[in-house]
Write a protein that holds these residues in place. Structure first.
Motif, mmCIF file in Angstrom:
data_model
loop_
_atom_site.group_PDB
_atom_site.id
_atom_site.type_symbol
_atom_site.label_atom_id
_atom_site.label_comp_id
_atom_site.label_asym_id
_atom_site.label_seq_id
_atom_site.Cartn_x
_atom_site.Cartn_y
_atom_site.Cartn_z
ATOM 1 N N GLU A 783 0.799 -1.221 0.000
ATOM 2 C CA GLU A 783 0.000 0.000 0.000
ATOM 3 C C GLU A 783 0.829 1.266 0.000
ATOM 4 O OE1 GLU A 783 -0.219 -2.494 2.022
ATOM 5 O OE2 GLU A 783 -2.255 -3.289 2.075
ATOM 6 N N PHE A 784 2.149 1.150 0.102
ATOM 7 C CA PHE A 784 3.014 2.337 0.163
ATOM 8 C C PHE A 784 3.131 2.971 -1.214
ATOM 9 C CE2 PHE A 784 7.189 4.430 -0.025
ATOM 10 C CZ PHE A 784 7.099 5.258 1.075
ATOM 11 N N GLY A 785 3.095 4.307 -1.264
ATOM 12 C CA GLY A 785 3.255 5.015 -2.529
ATOM 13 C C GLY A 785 3.285 6.508 -2.319
ATOM 14 N N ALA A 786 3.281 7.243 -3.429
ATOM 15 C CA ALA A 786 3.375 8.695 -3.365
ATOM 16 C C ALA A 786 2.233 9.318 -2.582
ATOM 17 C CB ALA A 786 3.425 9.269 -4.781
ATOM 18 N N GLU A 787 1.056 8.647 -2.578
ATOM 19 C CA GLU A 787 -0.122 9.212 -1.932
ATOM 20 C C GLU A 787 0.011 9.261 -0.417
ATOM 21 O OE1 GLU A 787 -0.118 6.646 -3.921
ATOM 22 O OE2 GLU A 787 -1.020 7.369 -5.803
ATOM 23 N N ASN A 788 0.743 8.320 0.180
ATOM 24 C CA ASN A 788 0.845 8.307 1.638
ATOM 25 C C ASN A 788 2.281 8.433 2.156
ATOM 26 O OD1 ASN A 788 2.006 5.775 1.263
ATOM 27 N ND2 ASN A 788 0.083 4.680 1.668
ATOM 28 N N ALA A 789 3.265 8.555 1.236
ATOM 29 C CA ALA A 789 4.674 8.597 1.653
ATOM 30 C C ALA A 789 4.949 9.745 2.608
ATOM 31 C CB ALA A 789 5.579 8.709 0.424
ATOM 32 N N GLN A 790 4.338 10.912 2.366
ATOM 33 C CA GLN A 790 4.610 12.063 3.225
ATOM 34 C C GLN A 790 4.108 11.847 4.645
ATOM 35 O OE1 GLN A 790 6.685 14.278 2.071
ATOM 36 N NE2 GLN A 790 6.601 13.136 0.121
ATOM 37 N N PHE A 791 3.062 11.024 4.797
ATOM 38 C CA PHE A 791 2.577 10.711 6.139
ATOM 39 C C PHE A 791 3.647 9.910 6.897
ATOM 40 C CE2 PHE A 791 0.101 9.347 9.607
ATOM 41 C CZ PHE A 791 -1.077 10.094 9.642
ATOM 42 N N PHE A 792 4.193 8.901 6.219
ATOM 43 C CA PHE A 792 5.245 8.102 6.850
ATOM 44 C C PHE A 792 6.471 8.961 7.183
ATOM 45 C CE2 PHE A 792 2.880 4.572 5.017
ATOM 46 C CZ PHE A 792 3.006 3.604 6.003
ATOM 47 N N ILE A 793 6.829 9.868 6.275
ATOM 48 C CA ILE A 793 8.014 10.701 6.503
ATOM 49 C C ILE A 793 7.796 11.638 7.688
ATOM 50 C CG2 ILE A 793 9.368 12.598 5.501
ATOM 51 C CD1 ILE A 793 9.110 11.127 2.810
ATOM 52 N N ALA A 794 6.579 12.207 7.796
ATOM 53 C CA ALA A 794 6.287 13.067 8.945
ATOM 54 C C ALA A 794 6.403 12.277 10.245
ATOM 55 C CB ALA A 794 4.895 13.669 8.796
ATOM 56 N N ALA A 795 5.903 11.043 10.230
ATOM 57 C CA ALA A 795 5.988 10.205 11.427
ATOM 58 C C ALA A 795 7.431 9.862 11.766
ATOM 59 C CB ALA A 795 5.172 8.921 11.204
ATOM 60 N N LEU A 796 8.245 9.568 10.735
ATOM 61 C CA LEU A 796 9.652 9.257 10.959
ATOM 62 C C LEU A 796 10.411 10.484 11.478
ATOM 63 C CD1 LEU A 796 10.342 7.110 7.757
ATOM 64 C CD2 LEU A 796 10.504 6.292 10.115
ATOM 65 N N ASN A 797 10.137 11.637 10.881
ATOM 66 C CA ASN A 797 10.804 12.856 11.333
ATOM 67 C C ASN A 797 10.489 13.150 12.794
ATOM 68 O OD1 ASN A 797 12.412 13.900 9.199
ATOM 69 N ND2 ASN A 797 10.572 14.479 8.090
ATOM 70 N N ARG A 798 9.223 12.947 13.170
ATOM 71 C CA ARG A 798 8.832 13.177 14.559
ATOM 72 C C ARG A 798 9.567 12.220 15.491
ATOM 73 N NH1 ARG A 798 6.504 17.379 17.350
ATOM 74 N NH2 ARG A 798 5.475 16.584 19.224
ATOM 75 N N SER A 799 9.711 10.997 15.039
ATOM 76 C CA SER A 799 10.360 9.973 15.850
ATOM 77 C C SER A 799 11.831 10.279 16.072
ATOM 78 C CB SER A 799 10.198 8.604 15.190
ATOM 79 O OG SER A 799 10.837 7.605 15.931
ATOM 80 N N PHE A 800 12.474 10.888 15.075
ATOM 81 C CA PHE A 800 13.913 11.145 15.152
ATOM 82 C C PHE A 800 14.242 12.576 15.559
ATOM 83 C CE2 PHE A 800 13.991 7.421 12.295
ATOM 84 C CZ PHE A 800 14.948 6.657 12.938
ATOM 85 N N GLN A 801 13.234 13.341 16.000
ATOM 86 C CA GLN A 801 13.473 14.756 16.248
ATOM 87 C C GLN A 801 14.441 15.017 17.402
ATOM 88 O OE1 GLN A 801 10.027 16.922 17.569
ATOM 89 N NE2 GLN A 801 9.326 15.290 18.910
ATOM 90 N N LEU A 802 14.586 14.069 18.324
ATOM 91 C CA LEU A 802 15.471 14.278 19.467
ATOM 92 C C LEU A 802 16.919 13.912 19.165
ATOM 93 C CD1 LEU A 802 13.216 13.001 22.389
ATOM 94 C CD2 LEU A 802 13.586 15.351 21.614
#
Length: 859
Positions: A783-802
């Motif tokens: 199900e991964f693709g351009a339509e939802n990739a930015q959601f995953f990236i936002a979640a990853l960025n939040r996870s690594f923000q510290l």
């Protein structure tokens, strides 16, 4: 002698080899008896005592007939264990860390034989060794199948090993075949590329040996100063060189650690050095200087005191002999001394400024300077800041090469080479300890009578010796101390004014040609003309100095006129890629990545013949122009550029400003319309209403290393051609540009690129190449693709923000074990929610942009 340990590997193979030896080598039994106490046995025992033999069993060794050809035979009883080669087709006996590859040496027959053959070169006077590997196994029918590898390991191939030919048995050792075999050995040749590759590998070994030696003496030999360390290396090398037929090389066994006056270890080494200098006809003044300089160190009471049956001097001599002996035994002269001196500079404890003043000129740059100064067999070459004599050695090699090409009489050639070494080179060096290294360098190059003077160049008047002879210099080469007046241009002025004719090539800090030495430069141009100005790579002296340098080429004795043509060359890309090796002070990883040799020759041709020789360099790298002889600050010119702005310039400027203005307005909440605030409230509400669940990154993505991490210095990046090139930048979706490269190394599209040290995370729709430390996150779900990739990236960025930028914790293991929150429905990831949410956000952003355009009164 057949080694019983080796026989136990596979009796069938051992029996076969022994049978061949008895059949083909008629004196085998005689040699069995002689070998037990031979110098070869002693040499290999010595090698093994130093840990050199820990790679495996010692091969069988024999000296064949009166020809004195040592032959080593190692055999293995396993299929596929004949030899292990590196990608270039040479025996792979070194690890990537330039240390012995003991696994290969132990497991492969030829590798083991070549390894021990190097011990013969090191610890005996033999210059050629035949290394034979044999392996065998029984096939399905019980028949013994054998393979043989026959190699020459010699001084002329620097101990690397060359395959002689393919053989199916050892009958080439038989009386009737042996002469033909040896003739084939003597006819073996290496191409220049092969020689250069082997030299580079040996240079890398030298650095490892030198660093190990320096650390060993520093840590374990107390009371040895930096200067003493240098003098001990110089003394040990001179004492072990020897002069054929006149002076035997000093061996470790010659040092008896006696306390008897005039028979101490230091007395013995010093006596051997004096005998060597006498036999080499070194001028008396230089003999006295060398002996006097080394005597204080060699004869000190402390270093000759006997403790536990051994002096500190013998212990240090043995370490130097064991670590360095192989390199000058195999004739690795110029490259060996270059590495030696570069490392020993770091031992001398200079201040940073002084260290930059004695930076060793890379050998390929030294050769370039000699060629730019038009050195030939009849040149008289001098250097006013000699250092280790690297420039004089390069000039000497050019002169001798030219003599070989032009002189066909062997007797005349021999006489000419002797004259070149004795009469046609002169160098000045003011630092005593560096001067000693220069003398040692010339001695190791087979010359000790060249005119090396321990004098101040700034007071030198062109005369030398007690008779006050004038040196009729026709070529001047220089890498001056940049702390001297005018970045060292004062040396250039003094030298050129002492010359009547010829050419000069000097490499100096670039500021010398842009104003730092303007008064000196204008004075030079009153009597001499500037032919060329060459901008060198900024990283030319990587690891030692970071200054920008230029090479200036002069014609002696002709005042520069305003209309004289000067050739300006931008040589910033010289074809070499340089990188500092980790945990290394002195060594630089140098790779020819863009036809460096061809480029260096092209620079020589461009200076001499002009634009018609332009092939590898671009038209933007070569310019013929003029300078003002009264300026002295306009020597560093580049191709004149058209500075009139064009449409593209205006578009970029206006576009950049509008992008900034839009971003600035959109980032200010007080400028937003109320309807957008309402949209935000709805979007926030949606996030709070959905079910959230933690997932390990490893359960969502497989984390792969890029198929090839491509260094930006090795590829040409453009704006549109090829495939995206992704690096650790936070800009432009991680894209540096596009490159054309082997598509086998493309990483798959529809993945996430993760900058390993920077946590720069981007969705990559199309296949792409990567730079260093980019990890590829490949989804484990369809199900991964351009339509939802930015959601995953936002979640990853939040996870690594510290995590901090450059965090060493961004390992693969860290990535895999990091948790991210994702929206779920019935405990499963809600991909529909992600797609809808991202679509709504995009719609809001588009609406905001439209509102801005309308508010700005734009159509």
């Amino acid at each position: 002698m057949v080694n019983k340990k080796v026989q136990s590997v596979e009796p069938n193979v051992a029996d076969k080899v022994n049978g061949w030896l008895k059949d083909y080598a008629v004196d085998y039994k005689l040699e069995q008896q002689r070998f037990e106490n031979s110098e070869l046995d002693e040499a290999l025992s010595e090698y093994e005592s130093k840990g050199g033999g820990k790679g495996g069993n010692r091969p069988d060794v024999k000296i064949l007939k009166n020809n004195r050809w040592p032959i080593l035979i190692e055999y293995k009883g396993y299929k596929g264990k004949l030899e292990k080669l590196d990608p270039s087709g040479k025996i792979e006996n070194l690890t990537p860390k330039n240390e012995p590859h003991y696994k290969n040496i132990k497991d492969y027959a030829v590798n083991g034989a070549v390894h021990y053959a190097n011990a013969i070169l090191h610890y005996t006077t033999y210059e050629d060794v035949i290394a034979i590997g044999v392996t065998g196994y029984k096939d399905s029918s019980g028949e013994l199948q054998l393979e043989i590898g026959v190699y020459l390991v010699s001084k002329k191939n620097l101990g690397a090993g060359q395959e002689i030919d393919k053989y199916s048995d050892l009958s080439f050792l038989a009386d009737e075949n042996f002469d033909d075999f040896i003739q084939k050995v003597k006819e073996l040749q290496l191409s220049q590329d092969e020689i250069d590759r082997i030299k580079q590998a040996r240079e890398n070994e030298i650095e490892t040996s030198l660093v190990r030696l320096n650390n060993d003496i520093y840590q374990n030999e107390k009371g040895i100063s930096e200067n003493d360390r240098v003098y001990l290396v110089a003394a040990s090398i001179i004492a072990t060189l020897g002069v054929p037929g006149k002076v035997e090389p000093l061996e470790k066994s010659d040092l008896k650690s006696s306390s008897e006056k005039r028979y101490r270890d230091g007395d013995i080494i010093l006596g051997k050095i004096k005998n060597f200098l006498d036999a080499k006809d070194i001028p008396e003044s230089k003999r006295d200087l060398i002996s006097r300089t080394l005597e204080n160190t060699l004869t000190s009471e402390k270093i000759n005191a006997v403790h536990n049956g051994e002096t500190q001097l013998k212990r240090i001599f043995s370490k130097i002999y064991d670590d360095l002996g192989i390199y000058y035994k195999i004739g690795l002269s110029t490259d060996f001394t270059g590495k030696l001196f570069n490392e020993m500079y770091s031992w001398l404890g200079f201040t940073q400024d002084k260290l930059n003043d004695v930076v060793l000129t890379p050998s390929y740059v030294a050769t370039l300077l000699s060629r730019l100064a038009r050195v030939d067999k009849d040149s008289y070459v001098w250097d006013f800041a000699t250092g280790s004599a690297g420039l004089l050695v390069a000039a000497m090699n050019e002169m001798i090469d030219d003599a070989h090409k032009k002189i066909k009489s062997p007797a005349e050639l021999h006489q000419k080479i002797a004259h070149i070494k004795a009469e046609q080179l002169l160098g000045l060096e003011i630092l005593d300890n560096i001067y000693m290294l220069a003398v040692l360098n010339m001695i190791m190059m087979g010359d000790g009578s060249s005119k090396l003077l321990n004098q101040d160049s700034l007071s030198f008047e062109g005369k030398y010796g007690d008779s006050g002879d004038t040196f009729a210099a026709t070529a001047f080469v220089l890498n001056p101390p940049y702390s001297a007046e005018g970045n060292g241009m004062i040396f250039v002025k003094n030298a050129l004014n002492l010359m009547q004719k010829g050419y000069a090539a000097v490499i100096v800090q670039s500021s010398a040609g842009s104003g730092k030495a303007k008064n000196i430069n204008t004075a030079i141009l009153e009597k001499h003309s500037l032919l060329a100005s060459i901008k060198m790579p900024i990283d030319l002296f990587l690891g030692k100095s970071s200054v920008q340098t230029h090479i200036y080429v002069f014609k002696v004795g002709e005042a520069h006129q305003a209309e004289d043509t000067v050739r300006f060359i931008n040589f910033s890309d010289d074809g070499y890629t340089r990188a500092n090796r980790r945990k290394s002070r002195s060594n630089v990883n140098l790779r020819d990545t863009n036809n460096a040799k061809g480029r260096y020759q092209e620079v020589v041709d461009l200076v001499r013949y002009g634009r018609k020789k332009l092939k590898l360099l671009s038209t933007q790298d070569f310019y013929e122009g003029t300078i003002d002889p009264l300026s002295g600050a306009d020597w560093n010119q580049l191709v004149p550029a058209d500075v009139r702005p064009n449409l593209t310039d205006f578009k970029k400027t206006v576009g950049d400003y509008l992008a900034w203005e839009v971003g600035n307005i959109l980032s200010k909440n007080n400028t937003r319309e109320e309807k957008f605030d309402e949209v935000d409230k709805l979007l926030k509400k949606k996030l709070h209403s959905v079910e959230w669940k933690e997932f390990f990154v490893r359960d969502l993505f497989s984390i792969e290393t890029s198929k090839k991490r491509i260094n930006a210095n090795t590829v040409k990046v453009n704006e549109s051609e090829g495939h995206p090139y992704i690096v650790r930048t936070s800009l432009n979706n991680g894209r540096k540009g596009f490159i054309e490269y082997d598509e086998d190394f493309l990483n798959p599209g529809n993945t996430i690129s993760f900058g390993q040290d920077t946590a720069t995370i981007f969705y990559q729709k199309d296949p792409y190449f990567t730079g260093d430390k980019i990890k590829i996150l490949i989804p484990k779900f369809n199900e991964f693709g351009a339509e939802n990739a930015q959601f995953f990236i936002a979640a990853l960025n939040r996870s690594f923000q510290l995590f901090e930028w450059g965090s060493s914790r961004f390992s693969v293991e860290t990535l895999e074990n990091q948790k991210v929150f994702l929206p779920c429905r019935d405990s499963e990831i809600d991909f529909d929610f992600m797609v809808e949410y991202i679509a709504e956000l995009e719609a809001e952003k588009i609406a905001e942009l439209e509102a801005y355009v309308i508010a700005a009164g734009l159509n």
